[in-house]
Design an enzyme around this catalytic site. Structure first.
Site, PDB file in Angstrom:
ATOM      1  N   SER A 104     -12.870  78.048 -14.925  1.00 45.55           N
ATOM      2  CA  SER A 104     -12.540  77.549 -13.579  1.00 45.55           C
ATOM      3  C   SER A 104     -13.484  76.431 -13.142  1.00 45.55           C
ATOM      4  CB  SER A 104     -12.581  78.693 -12.564  1.00 45.55           C
ATOM      5  OG  SER A 104     -13.851  79.316 -12.576  1.00 45.55           O
ATOM      6  N   HIS A 105     -14.777  76.517 -13.516  1.00 48.28           N
ATOM      7  CA  HIS A 105     -15.764  75.514 -13.130  1.00 48.28           C
ATOM      8  C   HIS A 105     -16.530  75.092 -14.378  1.00 48.28           C
ATOM      9  CE1 HIS A 105     -14.922  77.682  -9.441  1.00 48.28           C
ATOM     10  NE2 HIS A 105     -15.527  76.766  -8.728  1.00 48.28           N
ATOM     11  N   ASN A 106     -16.818  73.808 -14.480  1.00 48.74           N
ATOM     12  CA  ASN A 106     -17.593  73.309 -15.618  1.00 48.74           C
ATOM     13  C   ASN A 106     -18.363  72.066 -15.168  1.00 48.74           C
ATOM     14  OD1 ASN A 106     -18.656  72.706 -18.108  1.00 48.74           O
ATOM     15  ND2 ASN A 106     -16.689  72.430 -19.150  1.00 48.74           N
TER      16      ASN A 106
ATOM     17  N   PHE B 258     -20.636  76.681 -17.111  1.00 45.90           N
ATOM     18  CA  PHE B 258     -19.242  76.950 -16.774  1.00 45.90           C
ATOM     19  C   PHE B 258     -19.040  78.426 -16.447  1.00 45.90           C
ATOM     20  CE2 PHE B 258     -19.668  77.255 -21.396  1.00 45.90           C
ATOM     21  CZ  PHE B 258     -19.001  78.424 -21.721  1.00 45.90           C
ATOM     22  N   THR B 259     -17.963  78.701 -15.735  1.00 51.51           N
ATOM     23  CA  THR B 259     -17.566  80.086 -15.489  1.00 51.51           C
ATOM     24  C   THR B 259     -16.325  80.365 -16.316  1.00 51.51           C
ATOM     25  OG1 THR B 259     -16.298  79.419 -13.533  1.00 51.51           O
ATOM     26  CG2 THR B 259     -18.530  80.228 -13.170  1.00 51.51           C
TER      27      THR B 259
END
Length: 335
Positions: free
Chosen positions: A89-91, A102-103
Site C-alpha cells: 500500500s505504501h512504498n 514499504f507496508t
C-alpha cells in the site's frame, strides 16, 4: 470556507443519503457550493480518496512495515518488483542505509504467508539486508491534516471497545464496494444501493456494524499531503525501553501532528521500537513537533527519516483475486 470543508471531510464524513448536504448545513453553506469546492479539489488531486478505511488485521489479513537495504543503482527495478505485489500500500525511499520502506499485507488464505513473501521480494530485488517490523501495539492511526490552522496541538486519542460481528455475504459485498473512491455527487452511495438492491437503512446499518466491530476504522477523505501543502512528512523512530514503551506511545500519539504511532520490535541492527508519522508544512514546523515530543517522552535516542521519494500510496484492495495470482506465479518460480 474551502479549508473548513477539507477539514470536515477528513474528520467526520456523514454516513447519510446526502452527505454533502449534511456538511453544508453544518457549515452554513449550500450543498452545491460544497460539491463545487470538493470537485475542484479532487480535480487538483488534493483529495486523494474518499472511502471506507478498513482495519487490515480485523479483516484477517496479516501486515507489516518492512525496510530493505537496496543499492542505489538497483532502486528503480527493486521498486517495480515490490510494487507488483497487490498487498503493497505504501512504498517510500527514506534517508537511511535502510532506504526502501514499504507496508505489505497478505490475504487470510495466503499460501506463502508474510515472511516468505518478504523473503521472495528480498531475493528478487537483491536486497542486501531487510527487517520486518510488525505492529506490537497500535496507539493511533488517523491522518487528519490541519488545513485550517485551528486544530489544538494535542488531542485525546479514544480507546474504543469493539463488538463482535458475524460477517455475512452482504457484509463482504459492501466491503468490496465501499473500499473504493466515491464520486463527489449529491448521492454518492446510490450506485452501491442500486447494485446490491438494498435500501439506505440496510446499507448504513451494516456500515455502523462494521465500524462498531472495528472492521471499518472510519469513512473519510484522505488528502494528498504534498499537494495540500504538507511537504515535510517524517517517520520518526525512537529507542525507548520496553517497559516504558506504552507510556511513551500514548504521550506521542496525543500530538495532533502525529498521524500514526506504533510499537514495533527491535533488532541488533535496528534499535528503534517506537514509530511516529509526523506531518508539517515545513521541516522547521515538523522538527519543532519532534523536539516537543522528545522533551516529553523518555527515549534514549531518536531519528527522523524523511521521505525523499514516494513510489506508491494506495489503499489495499481487499478480497480480490490478485493476491492469489501473485502467489501462484511466485510459488511456481520457487518450485
Amino acid at each position: 470556507m474551502k479549508q473548513e470543508v477539507l477539514s470536515r471531510i477528513q474528520k467526520s464524513f456523514p454516513l447519510v443519503e446526502r452527505p454533502f448536504r449534511s456538511i453544508a448545513e453544518d457549515l452554513g453553506m449550500k450543498e452545491e457550493d460544497v460539491l463545487a469546492i470538493l470537485q475542484e479539489e479532487k480535480s487538483k488531486n488534493i483529495i486523494r480518496q474518499t472511502s471506507a478505511i478498513f482495519d487490515t488485521k480485523r479483516l484477517g489479513y496479516v501486515s507489516s512495515l518492512v525496510a530493505f537495504k537496496i543499492d542505489e543503482a538497483d532502486i528503480d527495478e527493486a521498486v517495480s518488483i515490490i510494487n507488483s505485489h497487490p498487498g503493497i500500500s505504501h512504498n517510500y525511499e527514506r534517508n537511511h542505509e535502510f532506504n526502501i520502506w514499504f507496508t505489505i499485507a497478505v490475504a487470510p488464505d495466503s499460501k506463502l504467508g508474510l515472511e516468505k513473501s518478504v523473503e521472495i521480494l528480498a531475493s528478487l530485488t537483491k536486497a542486501k539486508s531487510h527487517i520486518i517490523l510488525p505492529t506490537l501495539k497500535l496507539f493511533k492511526i488517523s491522518v487528519k491534516l490541519d488545513t485550517t490552522g485551528k486544530d489544538e496541538k494535542k488531542e485525546k486519542v479514544k480507546k474504543v471497545k469493539h463488538t463482535e460481528i458475524e460477517m455475512t455475504p452482504l457484509h463482504h459485498a459492501i466491503i468490496r464496494r465501499v473500499q473504493y473512491d466515491i464520486d463527489i455527487v449529491s448521492e454518492p452511495f446510490k450506485k452501491i444501493i442500486d447494485e446490491l438492491d438494498i435500501d439506505y437503512d440496510t446499507f448504513f446499518s451494516i456500515l455502523k456494524q462494521l465500524q462498531n466491530a472495528g472492521v471499518m476504522r472510519r469513512f473519510a477523505s484522505i488528502l494528498n499531503h504534498r499537494k495540500a501543502g504538507f511537504g515535510a512528512n517524517a517517520m520518526v523512530v525512537w529507542d525507548v525501553d520496553q517497559e516504558k514503551g506504552e507510556a511513551a506511545g500514548e504521550q506521542a500519539a496525543a500530538f495532533s501532528a502525529v498521524s500514526h504511532c506504533y510499537l514495533r520490535p527491535k533488532y541488533e541492527n535496528w534499535p528503534y521500537n517506537l514509530f511516529t508519522m509526523i506531518h508539517g508544512k515545513t521541516k522547521e514546523e515538523t522538527n519543532a513537533v519532534i523536539e516537543e515530543i522528545a522533551n516529553e517522552i523518555d527515549a534514549r535516542s531518536y531519528m527522523p527519516l524523511y521521505s525523499s521519494r514516494e513510489f506508491k500510496k494506495v489503499r489495499i484492495e481487499y478480497f480480490t483475486p490478485e493476491f492469489e495470482a501473485w502467489e501462484n506465479l511466485h510459488v511456481k518460480e520457487e518450485g
